[in-house]
Write an enzyme that holds these catalytic residues in place. Structure first.
Site, PDB file in Angstrom:
ATOM      1  N   HIS A  91       0.685  -1.789   0.142  1.00  0.00           N
ATOM      2  CA  HIS A  91       0.181  -0.209  -0.155  1.00  0.00           C
ATOM      3  C   HIS A  91       0.509   1.251  -0.131  1.00  0.00           C
ATOM      4  O   HIS A  91       0.134   2.599  -0.512  1.00  0.00           O
ATOM      5  CB  HIS A  91      -1.131   0.181   1.544  1.00  0.00           C
ATOM      6  CG  HIS A  91      -0.554   0.581   2.052  1.00  0.00           C
ATOM      7  ND1 HIS A  91      -0.790  -0.873   3.387  1.00  0.00           N
ATOM      8  CD2 HIS A  91      -0.462   1.659   2.800  1.00  0.00           C
ATOM      9  CE1 HIS A  91       0.230  -0.112   4.722  1.00  0.00           C
ATOM     10  NE2 HIS A  91      -0.633   1.701   5.024  1.00  0.00           N
ATOM     11  N   ASP A 229       0.931  -7.751   2.775  1.00  0.00           N
ATOM     12  CA  ASP A 229       1.010  -6.072   2.179  1.00  0.00           C
ATOM     13  C   ASP A 229       2.957  -5.988   1.839  1.00  0.00           C
ATOM     14  O   ASP A 229       3.279  -5.380   2.510  1.00  0.00           O
ATOM     15  CB  ASP A 229       1.116  -5.786   2.825  1.00  0.00           C
ATOM     16  CG  ASP A 229       0.276  -3.979   2.620  1.00  0.00           C
ATOM     17  OD1 ASP A 229       0.517  -3.605   1.728  1.00  0.00           O
ATOM     18  OD2 ASP A 229      -0.259  -3.672   3.768  1.00  0.00           O
ATOM     19  N   SER A 675       3.538   1.921   8.316  1.00  0.00           N
ATOM     20  CA  SER A 675       3.308   1.378   7.259  1.00  0.00           C
ATOM     21  C   SER A 675       5.037   0.905   6.393  1.00  0.00           C
ATOM     22  O   SER A 675       5.436   1.663   6.161  1.00  0.00           O
ATOM     23  CB  SER A 675       2.764   2.202   6.444  1.00  0.00           C
ATOM     24  OG  SER A 675       1.845   1.221   7.126  1.00  0.00           O
TER      25      SER A 675
HETATM   26  N1  ARG Z   1      -5.007   0.168   7.641  1.00  0.00           N
HETATM   27  C1  ARG Z   1      -3.788   0.802   7.224  1.00  0.00           C
HETATM   28  C2  ARG Z   1      -3.008   2.462   7.821  1.00  0.00           C
HETATM   29  O1  ARG Z   1      -3.633   2.540   8.300  1.00  0.00           O
HETATM   30  C3  ARG Z   1      -3.596   0.019   5.945  1.00  0.00           C
HETATM   31  C4  ARG Z   1      -4.151   1.542   4.574  1.00  0.00           C
HETATM   32  C5  ARG Z   1      -4.107   0.682   3.252  1.00  0.00           C
HETATM   33  N2  ARG Z   1      -4.805  -0.706   3.360  1.00  0.00           N
HETATM   34  C6  ARG Z   1      -6.774  -0.683   2.849  1.00  0.00           C
HETATM   35  N3  ARG Z   1      -6.971  -1.679   2.232  1.00  0.00           N
HETATM   36  N4  ARG Z   1      -7.465   0.691   2.258  1.00  0.00           N
HETATM   37  O2  ARG Z   1      -3.324   3.332   6.645  1.00  0.00           O
HETATM   38  N1  ASP Z   2      -1.578   0.792   7.995  1.00  0.00           N
HETATM   39  C1  ASP Z   2      -1.013   2.475   8.994  1.00  0.00           C
HETATM   40  C2  ASP Z   2       0.284   3.509   7.595  1.00  0.00           C
HETATM   41  O1  ASP Z   2      -0.162   3.324   6.518  1.00  0.00           O
HETATM   42  C3  ASP Z   2       0.003   2.037  10.050  1.00  0.00           C
HETATM   43  C4  ASP Z   2      -0.927   2.057  11.301  1.00  0.00           C
HETATM   44  O2  ASP Z   2      -1.697   3.066  11.311  1.00  0.00           O
HETATM   45  O3  ASP Z   2      -0.182   1.544  12.295  1.00  0.00           O
HETATM   46  O4  ASP Z   2       0.896   3.991   7.975  1.00  0.00           O
END
Ligand code: ARG
Ligand code: ASP
Length: 750
Positions: A91, A229, A675
């Site tokens: 991502h 990921d 991330s």
């Molecule tokens: N929750 C993760 C972070 O805040 C990954 C976000 C990307 N993935 C998604 N399915 N939207 O950013």
């Molecule tokens: N998914 C998040 C990121 O993209 C990480 C988190 O919020 O723990 O940085």
């Protein structure tokens, strides 16, 4: 001399005794400055670190920090070979992968693996930054600012700081470094960060989306998780191994340090640490601020997005074309939406407002004492500032989540510049240039736009659902019904139809600005943006500035309260002891995250999300097969992966039980920006890549809870398994330094 020494010793012993319990219990919380890691060294070693703090951060010799990069604008990455190979999340590489994807080469869907250096794909605009050094420059930046003139206006203070920062940065910038001078503890300290920026970064490999995004938004923020990921990039440098813009003659960068990869795995309870760039946390705000988040900000955003997502999801289910058009938008909207729900639930469950109030009572009591006197009045002033801010905050959220929910509104506003260039009030670019950029924006916009969906969003988001279920109209048109107005927007405006837009742009000349100004959506956008910029934003800015300067004083007070040792005596007097851990926990307060390099450490550990439910700390490939469903986009599994699973062809990447591990969780305190961060074991070897947190623990940005907060990491064994067994990109495996498990080495020897 002698006497003083003994006296100090006693003090130290007493101090250590008083805090021993806390620091043992709450070792998991905190995002620590690598420069000051000496202070955490003993605790980290007790938990299982085999290295010295110096091995993690040093400016005299190469250390782990030299293998960690800021990846792009908001992620972390790590170098894993002596040829500049970088790992980060899928991502985080997403937009670079998307950039190179087309119908003929759909790398997003099918993945991509460069067969050699020549096939690695340059990514314009993508940069990585190495931290060369960080320095405490509080003295130079703050000298005289707070002491001599406490009445200094916030703006004057800011201006002096800016001028001093510029003076410190300029000589280093002349040497080609990027310098950022960043406030810590709400401006009570300043650090300078010196970065080396590499601008030739190339895409080396990515798994297909059904691995890199497996589980999609359904599983986002969730445990158990099975997302692969990760994506792979490479840094290129000039013939002197120095940063250089893209050139075909650049060569793979030889880093100061790269991480060794450990395939030996872990057990629950094992020590882990994460080095990376957490973006922002708010552990030291007041109960007033938390109450606003819990009762106003998060609920308003959640309810607006619930309605928006309902409409988008229904349309996506109905039509595969809409599904593709809106997938990425829906992901963006849902990411915050889901996180905030966990956040509200978490801060309610932990009664953060209540425990902050208790802490504030102690703080107020302390203000009666000699030590605390200078902070009298700061809490009441903060309370007042938040009261003043509240109505404007509500209006801001209505503007962001309701007014701008239909995409045509901000799209129409983006043509303001074309109007200004046409009338001659903006001469910074020519009419041709302004037109070209509008054309480009229009192409991008209409590619993923469905006016029917957009109209439905407008219709629904013109209302706001109150807590009691009633609907209040927040967008209305005096003298006209919403219905009629929308007929006009969606039936007549150039911003809701590609045909009308193209016709309009094709015959555009300077005088056409009059037609633009008559366009119903352009007109409407001017009005709502104008209202926001004139009647809302100035107050938001004003009250936020007041809060910033008060919070700076309050933060200084919280630090002083802790360091004075007064806290314990105030507690004994009988005040409630439900104090936020971050205010009493370890021996010092860690600064809130601010997208500077931090070290978080903890253990591999499962958790208990609900009564009678216990989550294991890692997932395996079997779980992917359990979730498999060819009819659900997020859960499609490719034949090749199924085949590897059927044959248990895991090579050295299996765990000791013969399973193929996929992801694991731990108590490392992380947030957005982390991330892609390397997850290291006690030996400092790479065991995983951080990519998310559990939904139940997202309040960790405000209050960390060791029982419920977990970071989610990709197991490095799954990453290498996909590179090696699934993609066959063995040339990448060959350039890594890998530690194999004993059972594999023994097999290989036979
Ligand atoms: N929750 C993760 C972070 O805040 C990954 C976000 C990307 N993935 C998604 N399915 N939207 O950013
Ligand atoms: N998914 C998040 C990121 O993209 C990480 C988190 O919020 O723990 O940085």
């Amino acid at each position: 001399m002698m006497i003083r020494k003994i006296f100090n010793r006693k003090l130290v012993v007493a101090f250590a005794w008083a805090f021993a319990g806390f620091s043992m219990l709450h070792a998991d919380e905190g995002m620590w400055l690598p420069l000051l890691l000496d202070q955490n060294e003993a605790e980290m070693q007790r938990m299982g670190l085999q290295l010295k703090a110096e091995d993690i951060y040093s400016i005299n010799h190469s250390s782990l920090k030299d293998a960690v990069v800021i990846f792009g604008g908001g992620c972390t990455g790590e170098v894993v070979s002596d040829q500049g190979l970088v790992l980060t999340n899928h991502h985080c590489g997403y937009s670079a992968i998307q950039y190179h994807s087309s119908v003929e080469h759909d790398y997003l869907t099918y993945g991509f693996w460069a067969g050699n250096f020549e096939e690695e794909l340059p990514c314009p605009g993508l940069e990585v930054r190495f931290l060369k050094e960080m320095r405490d420059v509080s003295g130079q930046i703050l000298a005289g600012l707070d002491e001599v003139s406490p009445s200094l206006s916030e703006q004057t203070r800011k201006d002096s700081i800016q001028a001093r920062a510029d003076r410190l940065s300029t000589p280093l910038e002349k040497e080609g470094y990027e310098v950022r001078i960043v406030p810590f503890y709400y401006g009570n300290q300043y650090y300078m960060f010196i970065y080396e920026v590499f601008r030739d970064v190339r895409l080396v490999g990515t798994p297909p989306s059904n691995i890199g995004k497996f589980g999609g938004d359904t599983d986002n923020w969730m445990w158990p998780r099975h997302t692969g990921d990760f994506s792979v990039f490479r840094i290129y440098a000039d013939e002197n191994n120095r940063p250089a813009p893209y050139s075909p003659s650049n060569r793979p960068y030889v880093p100061k340090h790269h991480l060794k990869i450990d395939l030996r795995g872990y057990e629950e309870g094992d020590f882990t640490f994460v080095v990376g760039y957490p973006g922002s946390t708010q552990e030291y705000i007041t109960s007033y601020a938390v109450r606003l988040i819990q009762d106003l900000i998060d609920p308003m955003r959640i309810s607006a997005r619930t309605e928006r997502l309902d409409i988008i999801k229904a349309a996506m289910d109905r039509d595969p074309k809409t599904r593709i058009q809106y997938a990425s938008k829906a992901a963006g909207i849902a990411n915050g939406w889901k996180k905030w729900q966990g956040e509200v639930k978490g801060i309610r469950r932990l009664n953060v407002v209540g425990s902050k109030q208790d802490y504030e009572t102690v703080f107020q009591d302390w203000c009666q004492s000699v030590n605390g006197r200078e902070f009298t009045g700061v809490l009441p002033a903060l309370e007042k500032a938040y009261q003043d801010l509240e109505p404007y905050l509500a209006m801001q959220i209505i503007f962001q989540e309701h007014t701008l929910a239909p995409e045509a509104v901000s799209f129409a506003y983006s043509f303001t510049r074309l109007r200004n260039v046409s009338t001659g009030s903006d001469t910074s670019l020519s009419l041709e240039e302004a037109l070209a950029s509008c054309r480009e924006r229009a192409d991008r916009f209409f590619k993923d736009y469905d006016p029917v969906v957009d109209r439905r969003i407008f219709e629904r988001l013109a209302f706001m659902e109150e807590a009691d279920g009633t609907r209040t109209q927040v967008i209305s048109f005096p003298g006209n019904t919403l219905e009629k107005q929308l007929d006009w927007f969606y039936g007549k405006s150039v911003f809701t139809s590609q045909e009308r837009m193209e016709a309009f742009l094709d015959k555009y000349k300077a005088s056409s600005y009059k037609a633009l100004e008559r366009d119903p959506l352009f007109k409407y956008a001017q009005v709502v943006y104008g209202q926001y910029f004139n009647q809302v934003y100035p107050f938001i800015k004003k009250y936020n500035e007041r809060i910033d300067s008060l919070q700076r004083i309050y933060m200084r007070g919280q630090i002083k309260l802790k360091e004075s040792g007064d806290f314990a005596s105030l507690m004994r007097v009988g005040v409630k002891n439900d104090i936020p851990v971050s205010n009493v926990g370890s021996e010092r307060l860690y600064p809130d995250a601010n997208f500077t390099m931090r070290v978080a450490y903890g253990q591999v550990k499962g958790f208990k999300p609900a009564d009678a439910v216990q989550y294991a700390p890692y997932t395996t490939l079997s779980g992917i097969m359990e979730k498999e469903n060819p009819d659900i986009y997020d859960y499609v599994v490719e034949a090749k992966l199924k085949d590897l699973y059927a044959r248990k062809d895991y090579g050295p990447y299996a765990n000791a039980l013969g399973e193929m591990p996929v992801a694991f969780i731990g108590t490392n305190h992380t947030t957005g920006g982390n991330s892609g961060s390397p997850v290291l074991n006690g030996d400092g070897y790479l065991m995983g890549i951080n990519f998310d947190r559990n939904w139940e623990g997202t309040m960790s940005d405000i209050r960390y809870d060791a029982d419920m907060c977990r970071n989610i990491m990709l197991d490095i064994r799954y990453c290498l398994f996909i590179i090696d067994k699934f993609a066959g990109a063995t040339r990448l495996i060959d350039e890594m330094d890998i530690l194999y498990p004993l059972w594999w080495s023994e097999n290989a020897a036979m």
